[in-house]
Design an enzyme around this catalytic site. Structure first.
Site, PDB file in Angstrom:
ATOM      1  CB  CYS A 117       4.476  -5.834   2.373  1.00 20.26           C
ATOM      2  SG  CYS A 117       5.634  -4.984   1.264  1.00 20.26           S
TER       3      CYS A 117
ATOM      4  CB  CYS B  75       1.297   1.827  -1.341  1.00 23.08           C
ATOM      5  SG  CYS B  75       1.633   2.555  -2.963  1.00 23.08           S
TER       6      CYS B  75
END
Length: 369
Positions: free
Chosen positions: A102, A199
């Site tokens: 990410c 997440c």
């Protein structure tokens, strides 16, 4: 950093670190805009991810600081560049690190590009615990707070992507960051439980979550000495070093290898078995932040440095040898536990993070598995 007023976008999560990063830049007189990245579509996941709550904390923090705020949607980019490779990696029997991916593909690539092209900002700042020296060539330096240092997660960011990047809290302790939040009246943010893990998994059990995308498959389970425990499907998502839980086993067994093509998992008894440790492993797709380290390896074909194969793991001296196929052979001076294909190895020299790459294979301290 120049003392002149700059326009700076701050990637904010609704947590204390990025909030104080924005506060410090605002206090220095810069024009600051808060950016909230939406990377996961919670409408598909029955609201388990705390994105809505984090978004509200982000807005309240920005209003408290007196800075404008904006939400940007990278759901499709995240799915394509982070989540899909993560799932495909598990299908292939390796263990990828989505946080590292990410940072490379989304935060310091897509977000950086968005801010430059759409907001006209001079710099992008984040709440990472890291330091950056950018006089002429970037140097990624470990944070002052060693217990919170996040350079491991940044080691795969391209050096060009670190241009115009700022880490305002890298020279502070976590306790100092929380105290600043309390001092300026952001008690909820200061006392908010720290976000841990990925997440898109939220509070769920990891294997429960990943099994929604990967079907459990039966594996032949063998021991290091050739004993067969039959076929089991509950170990298909296991990773190197993980305890294997099979009913009726009197002693503790741990995964030492996993062959997704042959559908075979090999176990060893006890956490201290030599098959769980290695000193030589191989890294592919190396990313070099340090120009000097990259040049030295290119010229000499060897590089002495330190290695870290997990976040905050002790730094271990090693010798890196450049292979003819571009892979790196890493020779560690100490035995390393559970060197896992798909995970990331970061290279260091003193307090500087030189870069890193993905682990592809290892030589365990047992000659043959």
């Amino acid at each position: 950093m120049s003392s002149s007023r700059q326009v700076i976008a701050v990637a904010m999560s609704g947590g204390v670190d990025s909030t104080i990063a924005a506060y410090l830049l605002r206090k220095q007189g810069h024009e600051v805009v808060g950016i909230f990245m939406k990377n996961w579509d919670i409408t598909e996941e029955t609201g388990i991810c705390k994105t809505d709550e984090d978004m509200q904390d982000f807005i309240k923090s920005c209003n408290h600081l007196g800075i404008p705020h904006k939400e940007v949607n990278f759901v499709q980019d995240y799915w394509h560049h982070v989540f899909s490779p993560f799932v495909n990696g598990y299908k292939q029997g390796i263990t990828p690190n989505p946080d590292i991916t990410c940072n490379r593909m989304i935060k310091f690539n897509k977000l950086r590009q968005y801010c430059s092209e759409n907001l006209g900002v001079d710099n992008l700042a984040t709440g990472h615990y890291a330091q950056l020296v950018t006089d002429s060539k970037p140097k990624l330096i470990q944070a002052v707070d060693e217990a919170k240092d996040q350079t491991y997660f940044l080691a795969n960011v391209k050096k060009i992507s670190l241009k115009n990047i700022m880490f305002p809290i890298g020279n502070l302790l976590k306790s100092e960051v929380k105290n600043l939040a309390l001092k300026i009246g952001l008690r909820k943010i200061a006392t908010k439980k720290e976000s841990m893990g990925v997440c898109f998994i939220g509070k769920r059990n990891f294997k429960t979550f990943i099994s929604e995308y990967i079907e459990n498959q039966e594996y032949d389970v063998n021991t290091i000495d050739g004993q067969n425990f039959g076929k089991h499907s509950n170990l298909s998502l296991s990773t190197i070093g993980e305890r294997a839980r099979i009913g009726g086993m009197s002693e503790r067994w741990y995964v030492v290898s996993k062959d997704s093509n042959r559908k075979v998992i090999t176990l060893a008894p006890g956490i201290n078995h030599p098959a769980l440790y290695c000193r030589i492993f191989y890294v592919a797709d190396a990313n070099w932040i340090s120009y000097c380290a990259e040049m030295q390896l290119s010229l000499r074909k060897e590089l002495e440095c330190h290695i870290r194969i997990r976040h905050l793991a002790p730094l271990v001296p090693c010798l890196i040898k450049l292979q003819y196929n571009g892979f790196l052979e890493v020779n560690s001076q100490q035995s390393l536990f559970a060197v896992t294909p798909g995970q990331f190895a970061a290279f260091y020299s003193r307090n500087e993070c030189l870069g890193g790459g993905q682990i592809v294979s290892s030589h365990t301290m047992v000659s043959k598995i």
